[in-house]
Write a protein that holds these residues in place. Sequence first.
Motif, PDB file in Angstrom:
ATOM      1  N   ALA A  61       6.217   5.188  11.174  1.00  0.00           N
ATOM      2  CA  ALA A  61       6.388   6.349  10.299  1.00  0.00           C
ATOM      3  C   ALA A  61       5.163   6.591   9.419  1.00  0.00           C
ATOM      4  CB  ALA A  61       7.622   6.186   9.425  1.00  0.00           C
ATOM      5  N   ILE A  62       4.265   5.602   9.341  1.00  0.00           N
ATOM      6  CA  ILE A  62       3.069   5.792   8.508  1.00  0.00           C
ATOM      7  C   ILE A  62       1.823   5.767   9.377  1.00  0.00           C
ATOM      8  CG2 ILE A  62       3.997   4.972   6.310  1.00  0.00           C
ATOM      9  CD1 ILE A  62       2.916   2.213   6.987  1.00  0.00           C
ATOM     10  N   LEU A 112      -5.686   1.226  -2.455  1.00  0.00           N
ATOM     11  CA  LEU A 112      -5.127   0.093  -3.194  1.00  0.00           C
ATOM     12  C   LEU A 112      -6.157  -1.024  -3.372  1.00  0.00           C
ATOM     13  CD1 LEU A 112      -2.630  -1.225  -4.493  1.00  0.00           C
ATOM     14  CD2 LEU A 112      -2.037  -2.132  -2.251  1.00  0.00           C
ATOM     15  N   TYR A 113      -6.965  -1.258  -2.332  1.00  0.00           N
ATOM     16  CA  TYR A 113      -7.823  -2.444  -2.354  1.00  0.00           C
ATOM     17  C   TYR A 113      -9.311  -2.160  -2.567  1.00  0.00           C
ATOM     18  CZ  TYR A 113      -3.699  -4.956  -0.767  1.00  0.00           C
ATOM     19  OH  TYR A 113      -2.452  -5.496  -0.678  1.00  0.00           O
ATOM     20  N   ILE A 147      -3.177   8.903   9.446  1.00  0.00           N
ATOM     21  CA  ILE A 147      -4.007   8.839   8.258  1.00  0.00           C
ATOM     22  C   ILE A 147      -3.347   8.098   7.092  1.00  0.00           C
ATOM     23  CG2 ILE A 147      -3.173  11.080   7.422  1.00  0.00           C
ATOM     24  CD1 ILE A 147      -6.805  10.029   7.148  1.00  0.00           C
ATOM     25  N   ILE A 148      -1.999   8.003   7.077  1.00  0.00           N
ATOM     26  CA  ILE A 148      -1.319   7.527   5.876  1.00  0.00           C
ATOM     27  C   ILE A 148      -1.649   6.081   5.521  1.00  0.00           C
ATOM     28  CG2 ILE A 148       0.934   7.189   4.772  1.00  0.00           C
ATOM     29  CD1 ILE A 148       2.007   9.390   6.570  1.00  0.00           C
ATOM     30  N   PRO A 204      -3.172  16.222   7.880  1.00  0.00           N
ATOM     31  CA  PRO A 204      -3.928  14.961   7.899  1.00  0.00           C
ATOM     32  C   PRO A 204      -5.373  15.130   7.434  1.00  0.00           C
ATOM     33  CG  PRO A 204      -2.725  15.257   9.959  1.00  0.00           C
ATOM     34  CD  PRO A 204      -2.612  16.540   9.205  1.00  0.00           C
ATOM     35  N   PHE A 245      -9.570  11.351  -0.109  1.00  0.00           N
ATOM     36  CA  PHE A 245      -9.903   9.926  -0.259  1.00  0.00           C
ATOM     37  C   PHE A 245     -11.330   9.590   0.155  1.00  0.00           C
ATOM     38  CE2 PHE A 245      -5.328  10.067  -0.026  1.00  0.00           C
ATOM     39  CZ  PHE A 245      -4.933   9.124  -0.963  1.00  0.00           C
ATOM     40  N   ILE A 246     -11.814  10.247   1.224  1.00  0.00           N
ATOM     41  CA  ILE A 246     -13.179   9.960   1.654  1.00  0.00           C
ATOM     42  C   ILE A 246     -13.933  11.276   1.830  1.00  0.00           C
ATOM     43  CG2 ILE A 246     -12.776   7.752   2.815  1.00  0.00           C
ATOM     44  CD1 ILE A 246     -12.547   9.322   5.449  1.00  0.00           C
ATOM     45  N   ARG A 302      -7.328  11.156  -5.601  1.00  0.00           N
ATOM     46  CA  ARG A 302      -6.435  10.243  -4.896  1.00  0.00           C
ATOM     47  C   ARG A 302      -4.967  10.467  -5.231  1.00  0.00           C
ATOM     48  NH1 ARG A 302      -9.668   4.572  -4.501  1.00  0.00           N
ATOM     49  NH2 ARG A 302     -11.336   5.473  -3.271  1.00  0.00           N
ATOM     50  N   ARG A 335       1.512   6.340  -6.997  1.00  0.00           N
ATOM     51  CA  ARG A 335       0.322   7.105  -7.387  1.00  0.00           C
ATOM     52  C   ARG A 335       0.572   8.607  -7.297  1.00  0.00           C
ATOM     53  NH1 ARG A 335      -2.862   5.866  -3.593  1.00  0.00           N
ATOM     54  NH2 ARG A 335      -3.027   3.692  -4.194  1.00  0.00           N
ATOM     55  N   PRO A 357       0.817  -1.223   0.000  1.00  0.00           N
ATOM     56  CA  PRO A 357       0.000   0.000   0.000  1.00  0.00           C
ATOM     57  C   PRO A 357       0.847   1.268   0.000  1.00  0.00           C
ATOM     58  CG  PRO A 357      -0.840  -1.543   1.627  1.00  0.00           C
ATOM     59  CD  PRO A 357       0.444  -2.129   1.108  1.00  0.00           C
ATOM     60  N   VAL A 358       1.940   1.268   0.776  1.00  0.00           N
ATOM     61  CA  VAL A 358       2.777   2.466   0.839  1.00  0.00           C
ATOM     62  C   VAL A 358       3.473   2.690  -0.505  1.00  0.00           C
ATOM     63  CG1 VAL A 358       4.816   3.491   1.892  1.00  0.00           C
ATOM     64  CG2 VAL A 358       3.098   2.394   3.321  1.00  0.00           C
ATOM     65  N   ALA A 407       2.422   1.711  -3.386  1.00  0.00           N
ATOM     66  CA  ALA A 407       1.402   2.146  -4.359  1.00  0.00           C
ATOM     67  C   ALA A 407       1.100   3.630  -4.181  1.00  0.00           C
ATOM     68  CB  ALA A 407       0.131   1.321  -4.179  1.00  0.00           C
ATOM     69  N   THR A 408       1.084   4.084  -2.929  1.00  0.00           N
ATOM     70  CA  THR A 408       0.804   5.500  -2.681  1.00  0.00           C
ATOM     71  C   THR A 408       1.924   6.377  -3.249  1.00  0.00           C
ATOM     72  OG1 THR A 408      -0.472   4.996  -0.715  1.00  0.00           O
ATOM     73  CG2 THR A 408       0.416   7.207  -0.858  1.00  0.00           C
ATOM     74  N   LEU A 443       3.751  14.030   4.218  1.00  0.00           N
ATOM     75  CA  LEU A 443       3.630  13.751   5.657  1.00  0.00           C
ATOM     76  C   LEU A 443       4.554  12.601   6.072  1.00  0.00           C
ATOM     77  CD1 LEU A 443       2.255  14.246   8.359  1.00  0.00           C
ATOM     78  CD2 LEU A 443       0.359  12.820   7.622  1.00  0.00           C
ATOM     79  N   MET A 444       4.598  11.577   5.215  1.00  0.00           N
ATOM     80  CA  MET A 444       5.437  10.408   5.486  1.00  0.00           C
ATOM     81  C   MET A 444       6.906  10.835   5.560  1.00  0.00           C
ATOM     82  SD  MET A 444       4.700   6.803   3.661  1.00  0.00           S
ATOM     83  CE  MET A 444       4.591   7.425   2.084  1.00  0.00           C
ATOM     84  N   ALA A 455       0.141  12.725   1.247  1.00  0.00           N
ATOM     85  CA  ALA A 455       0.486  11.664   2.200  1.00  0.00           C
ATOM     86  C   ALA A 455       1.986  11.394   2.187  1.00  0.00           C
ATOM     87  CB  ALA A 455      -0.295  10.390   1.880  1.00  0.00           C
ATOM     88  N   VAL A 481      -5.458   5.369   4.289  1.00  0.00           N
ATOM     89  CA  VAL A 481      -5.794   5.830   2.931  1.00  0.00           C
ATOM     90  C   VAL A 481      -5.030   5.029   1.880  1.00  0.00           C
ATOM     91  CG1 VAL A 481      -6.516   8.175   3.569  1.00  0.00           C
ATOM     92  CG2 VAL A 481      -4.144   7.766   2.917  1.00  0.00           C
ATOM     93  N   SER A 482      -3.810   4.606   2.224  1.00  0.00           N
ATOM     94  CA  SER A 482      -3.038   3.802   1.273  1.00  0.00           C
ATOM     95  C   SER A 482      -3.706   2.453   1.050  1.00  0.00           C
ATOM     96  CB  SER A 482      -1.622   3.582   1.800  1.00  0.00           C
ATOM     97  OG  SER A 482      -0.949   4.803   1.924  1.00  0.00           O
ATOM     98  N   VAL A 483      -4.120   1.809   2.146  1.00  0.00           N
ATOM     99  CA  VAL A 483      -4.771   0.506   2.031  1.00  0.00           C
ATOM    100  C   VAL A 483      -6.084   0.644   1.268  1.00  0.00           C
ATOM    101  CG1 VAL A 483      -5.936  -1.307   3.334  1.00  0.00           C
ATOM    102  CG2 VAL A 483      -3.701  -0.483   4.091  1.00  0.00           C
ATOM    103  N   LEU A 484      -6.864   1.647   1.659  1.00  0.00           N
ATOM    104  CA  LEU A 484      -8.180   1.824   1.040  1.00  0.00           C
ATOM    105  C   LEU A 484      -8.062   2.050  -0.470  1.00  0.00           C
ATOM    106  CD1 LEU A 484     -11.242   2.124   1.618  1.00  0.00           C
ATOM    107  CD2 LEU A 484     -10.845   4.587   1.676  1.00  0.00           C
ATOM    108  N   ILE A 496      -5.424  15.429   3.686  1.00  0.00           N
ATOM    109  CA  ILE A 496      -5.170  14.125   3.057  1.00  0.00           C
ATOM    110  C   ILE A 496      -6.452  13.301   3.030  1.00  0.00           C
ATOM    111  CG2 ILE A 496      -3.967  11.909   3.297  1.00  0.00           C
ATOM    112  CD1 ILE A 496      -1.634  13.475   4.562  1.00  0.00           C
ATOM    113  N   SER A 497      -7.069  13.191   4.195  1.00  0.00           N
ATOM    114  CA  SER A 497      -8.275  12.377   4.303  1.00  0.00           C
ATOM    115  C   SER A 497      -9.352  12.851   3.337  1.00  0.00           C
ATOM    116  CB  SER A 497      -8.757  12.411   5.752  1.00  0.00           C
ATOM    117  OG  SER A 497     -10.128  12.362   5.821  1.00  0.00           O
TER     118      SER A 497
END
Lengths: 280, 266
Positions: free
Chosen positions: B105-106, B118-119, B109-110, A232, A239-240, A247, A33, A26-27, A29-30, A257-258, A254, B113-116, A235-236
């Motif tokens: 480190a993630i 992707l899947y 929120i990180i 944060p 996505f929602i 996205r 993306r 997931p990370v 992919a982010t 922030l990371m 994101a 949103v990354s999981v959501l 960011i949210s």
Amino acid sequence: MKDSKKLYLAALVPFALIALLFELLPVAATVVRSFTAEGGGLTLGHYAAVFGKRLYRTALVNSLWVSILSSLIGLFVAFWGAKAYKSAGSKLRNLFLSVLNMTSNFSGIPLAFSYIILFGNVGVMVMFGKNHGIDALASFNIYSIWGLLLCYVYFQIPLATLLLIPAFDGLKKEWREAVALLGGGEAVYWFKVGLPNLLPSILGTFSVLFANAVAAYATAYALMQNNFALLPIKISEQFIGDVVQRREFGSALAVVLMLLMTATIWINDKILKMRTKKAK
Amino acid sequence: MKSKTGGKFAIIVITAYLLLPLFLTLVYSLFTEWMDVLPEGFTLRYYAEIFGDRIFWASLARTVVISFIPVVITAAVLLLAMYAVALYMPALDKYLQIICTIPYAIQGIILPVSVLSLYAGAPWPFSNRIVMLVLTYCVVILPYMYQGIKNSLVSVDALRLVEAAEMLGADKFYAFFRIIVPCMLSGVVIASMLSIALIFGDFVIVNTIGGSYYSTAQMYLLKKMFISGQLTSAVIMVLFVVTLLISAAVFCFKSKAETSAGEVKK
């Protein structure tokens, strides 16, 4: 022999699967993306927007401001708290420790709400200020960056104190005596001996506090929902929720922030390593 | 002497500051009106209302379920991985540690949103929100679970215990899971309870991934916030007491483990 080799490799599989599918992938992919244009293809445009558009720059600055300031204030209070803990009797120590442990669980929505009770539009403190002519209380606005700072400081203090207390164990009684013998007072002891010795723990605690604050979402959301420029929250939003979802752009936010959090951990790690090398 | 009274003063001031919001929330939940110094109209009806609300019980039950399942999965999965790494491939421990630190480190929120993203459109079982939620929590608690298990592994001196067991004819698998793991139990339980408390108080992950699919007590709380202040305060107090019970359990377990460890050493 061969069978037992297969057996232990099999023991790694569940962990590897979870870490790969729900952490690393997931990370990754982010990150990918965040470099992808909305129609496809590579782009740096999202990053340009993060730093170029005022709204998002404000969100970044607000996040940094409230995180750094709340960490510093939290550290300052925690320093006095941990110092007092060292010199207190065992009864007071136990009381203090249980209060710290108890209140370190009090964050997020419950914390935001109790500050709304205190300082909201019809909050206890605000009404008290209005009824008794204390202007500073009556006009305090909890739904602002100052209100947010107030809430963040609250959750930083117990965490910072709990993290700093063990560090004070490293200060030896003999050092203070040695300073006194050489004619140094309390201030000389703290600035020349105490604080330099505590420095790695103080920096380590700061890094935990900063990461904790910069990633915090629930407190700010409960206080102001989406109506505030904070990293944060922005960011949210991508996505929602009700706004148009972007996205790719959200992913760039994101990643920023990371990077902030990774940098904090990395710097702290470097300082610690430098220090242990010096000691050797 | 002067610094001692100063210290006492500092502790009392910080304690009062930390307890004030909690105390006020409690008072707020027990009175119908509070416009000046003293509140008026003592009542327990807000608590009665919550305890009579089936939606509250359902959300609380969902919170408890979602707090336990990921912790059990992570504990099992990590113990298996530690078994392989500690006994067969100690060189890999470095990577295990890195993988278990990354979630730090993630945080926030990180990761959700990354999981959501992707899947969300992926085939079953990945697109199932509950599967996503459970496995995201598994990752979030990794740093705490890893540290807890690692510390107890070191403190029971696992490698020498396994060697001794092997000399007595046990194989490594048996030695690890029948001898080492029971010795580490208290450390694992403490790390697990901390993780449970962490998930119990989570809002950002469940709100992002769970959404309307899996509504927990925290989301019930948020909904009540827009309806009634007193009701919200009462919910906060109830949830806070539950969290306290979890920490109290950790504390009891810890001191029990410490005294029994002390006795063994004696």
